[in-house]
Design an enzyme around this catalytic site. Structure first.
Site, PDB file in Angstrom:
ATOM      1  N   ASN A  11       0.749  -1.308   0.028  1.00 35.02           N
ATOM      2  CA  ASN A  11       0.009  -0.151  -0.037  1.00 35.02           C
ATOM      3  C   ASN A  11       0.961   1.142   0.052  1.00 35.02           C
ATOM      4  OD1 ASN A  11      -2.027   1.939   0.321  1.00 35.02           O
ATOM      5  ND2 ASN A  11      -2.497   1.468   2.553  1.00 35.02           N
ATOM      6  N   LYS A  13       0.105   4.457  -0.579  1.00 44.37           N
ATOM      7  CA  LYS A  13      -0.542   5.628   0.250  1.00 44.37           C
ATOM      8  C   LYS A  13      -0.062   6.634  -0.892  1.00 44.37           C
ATOM      9  CE  LYS A  13      -0.464   3.344   4.528  1.00 44.37           C
ATOM     10  NZ  LYS A  13      -0.288   3.664   6.158  1.00 44.37           N
ATOM     11  N   HIS A  97      -9.773   1.480   4.391  1.00 41.83           N
ATOM     12  CA  HIS A  97      -8.268   1.603   4.958  1.00 41.83           C
ATOM     13  C   HIS A  97      -8.657   2.566   6.216  1.00 41.83           C
ATOM     14  CE1 HIS A  97      -4.414   2.903   6.255  1.00 41.83           C
ATOM     15  NE2 HIS A  97      -4.045   1.776   5.696  1.00 41.83           N
ATOM     16  N   GLU A  99      -7.102   4.955   7.341  1.00 42.47           N
ATOM     17  CA  GLU A  99      -6.661   6.540   6.857  1.00 42.47           C
ATOM     18  C   GLU A  99      -8.057   7.043   6.352  1.00 42.47           C
ATOM     19  OE1 GLU A  99      -2.985   5.613   5.310  1.00 42.47           O
ATOM     20  OE2 GLU A  99      -2.327   5.305   7.072  1.00 42.47           O
ATOM     21  N   GLU A 169      -6.174  -4.691  10.331  1.00 42.59           N
ATOM     22  CA  GLU A 169      -5.323  -3.841  10.415  1.00 42.59           C
ATOM     23  C   GLU A 169      -5.537  -2.888  11.877  1.00 42.59           C
ATOM     24  OE1 GLU A 169      -2.739  -2.673   6.714  1.00 42.59           O
ATOM     25  OE2 GLU A 169      -4.603  -1.449   6.976  1.00 42.59           O
ATOM     26  N   GLY A 175       1.805   2.454  10.852  1.00 41.91           N
ATOM     27  CA  GLY A 175       2.687   3.468  10.609  1.00 41.91           C
ATOM     28  C   GLY A 175       3.375   3.961  11.913  1.00 41.91           C
ATOM     29  N   SER A 214       2.683  -1.921  10.385  1.00 39.87           N
ATOM     30  CA  SER A 214       4.244  -1.903  10.822  1.00 39.87           C
ATOM     31  C   SER A 214       4.953  -3.445  10.401  1.00 39.87           C
ATOM     32  CB  SER A 214       4.358  -1.616  12.175  1.00 39.87           C
ATOM     33  OG  SER A 214       3.988  -0.319  12.285  1.00 39.87           O
TER      34      SER A 214
HETATM   35  P1  PGA Z   1       2.440   0.332   7.717  1.00 36.87           P
HETATM   36  O1  PGA Z   1       1.006   0.613   6.946  1.00 36.87           O
HETATM   37  O2  PGA Z   1       2.854  -0.869   7.351  1.00 36.87           O
HETATM   38  O3  PGA Z   1       3.110   1.455   7.277  1.00 36.87           O
HETATM   39  O4  PGA Z   1       2.246   0.374   9.223  1.00 36.87           O
HETATM   40  C1  PGA Z   1       0.041  -0.311   6.797  1.00 36.87           C
HETATM   41  C2  PGA Z   1      -1.421   0.050   6.159  1.00 36.87           C
HETATM   42  O5  PGA Z   1      -1.384   1.070   6.300  1.00 36.87           O
HETATM   43  O6  PGA Z   1      -1.693  -0.642   5.255  1.00 36.87           O
END
Ligand code: PGA
Length: 253
Positions: A11, A13, A97, A99, A169, A175, A214
Site C-alpha cells: 500500500n 498511500k 483503509h 486512513e 489492521e 505507521g 508495521s
Molecule cells: P504500515 O501501514 O505498514 O506503514 O504500518 C500499513 C497500512 O496502512 O496498510
C-alpha cells in the site's frame, strides 16, 4: 493447513510518481517469479495505476487501487469508479483503509455499497478492518470487528463472499512501528473468520485474511507464520522494492 494462497500487498498511500513506480517495478517484477506460491500486489496512487498495470502485464504481479467510489458514473467530483479502475488495468482495490475512515469520513454505509460494486466490476476488494487503541484498551476489539465485518459485507451475496480479501489492521499498529503480537493478530483474524463462517462456512474457509500494521522485513516471517494469517498489507516498508521483496519472500516460507 489451509489451501489459501498467501497474498502480500504494497500500500503505497500518497507516494510515487509514474517514474518512481516504473523504477520500483523495473527492480521488482523480474524477481517476482522467485517468490513461489504467493499472490503479489502493488497498490499505487490512482495516477500511476495504468503505468503499473502495463509494467506488470504478463508478470505474476497484480495491481490494485487504494480506494474507489461506489457509483459507476455521476456528479462525484474527485472520485474514481470500479469500471474506471478496471479500465486502468486494476485487478483489485483496497477499501475501508483506516486512513480513509479516519481522515476522509469513510463510513460502513459507504463500504456496504463499495464492496459489492467492486465485486460486480470484477475487482478483488481488499477490505480493511481494525480497532483503535482506545477501543482495544476498552475491550471493544471484538465488537468493532463484528460491526465492521457485518456492515461492510452486508450486501455481498454468499456466492461472491469468497472473492473478498480482508486485512486486519489494528489502527494503533499502522505507521507506528508497533505491531500486534502474533497472538493478538491470530485471535482477531480467527474472530473475523468465525464471523464470516456465520454467513457461509465454506466461503469463510476460502477468504484470505491478512495482517497489516508495521510489517517489516525483520518481523514478516513471525507475523505470517500462523496458519490463520494469510499474508500482509504493507505500508511504509513497501516503498523500497528490496524491503517489499523480502516481505514477499517471507510469505513464501
Ligand atoms: P504500515 O501501514 O505498514 O506503514 O504500518 C500499513 C497500512 O496502512 O496498510
Amino acid at each position: 493447513m489451509s489451501d489459501r494462497t498467501p497474498l502480500v500487498a504494497a500500500n503505497w498511500k500518497l507516494h510515487k510518481t509514474r517514474s518512481e513506480t516504473e523504477e520500483f517495478l523495473d527492480w521488482f517484477v523480474p524477481r517476482a517469479g522467485e517468490v513461489d506460491g504467493v499472490e503479489l500486489v502493488v497498490c499505487p496512487p490512482a495516477t500511476a495505476l495504468a503505468t503499473a498495470a502495463e509494467r506488470c502485464t504478463g508478470s505474476p504481479v497484480r495491481v490494485a487501487a487504494q480506494n474507489m467510489h461506489q457509483e459507476p458514473v455521476g456528479a462525484f467530483t474527485g472520485e474514481v469508479s470500479a469500471g474506471m479502475l478496471v479500465d486502468a488495468g486494476a485487478w483489485g482495490t483496497i477499501l475501508g483503509h483506516s486512513e480513509r475512515r479516519q481522515l476522509f469520513c469513510e463510513t460502513d454505509e459507504a463500504l456496504a455499497a463499495k464492496v459489492p460494486a467492486a465485486l460486480e466490476a470484477g475487482l478483488v476488494p481488499i477490505l480493511c478492518v481494525g480497532e483503535t487503541e482506545a477501543q482495544r484498551d476498552g475491550g471493544q476489539t471484538g465488537e468493532v470487528l463484528h460491526t465492521q465485518v457485518e456492515a461492510d459485507l452486508a450486501r455481498v451475496d454468499v456466492e461472491r463472499l469468497g472473492g473478498v480479501v480482508i486485512a486486519y489492521e489494528p489502527v494503533w499498529a499502522i505507521g507506528t512501528g508497533r505491531t500486534a503480537t502474533v497472538e493478538q493478530a491470530t485471535e482477531a483474524i480467527e474472530l473475523i473468520r468465525d464471523l464470516l463462517a456465520a454467513r457461509d462456512a465454506s466461503a469463510a474457509e476460502g477468504i484470505r485474511i491478512l495482517y497489516g500494521g508495521s510489517v517489516k522485513p525483520d518481523n514478516a516471517s513471525e507475523l505470517m507464520e500462523p496458519a490463520a494469517i494469510d499474508g500482509a498489507l504493507v505500508g511504509g516498508a513497501s516503498l523500497e522494492a528490496d524491503d517489499f521483496f523480502a516481505i514477499c519472500a517471507a510469505a513464501a516460507r
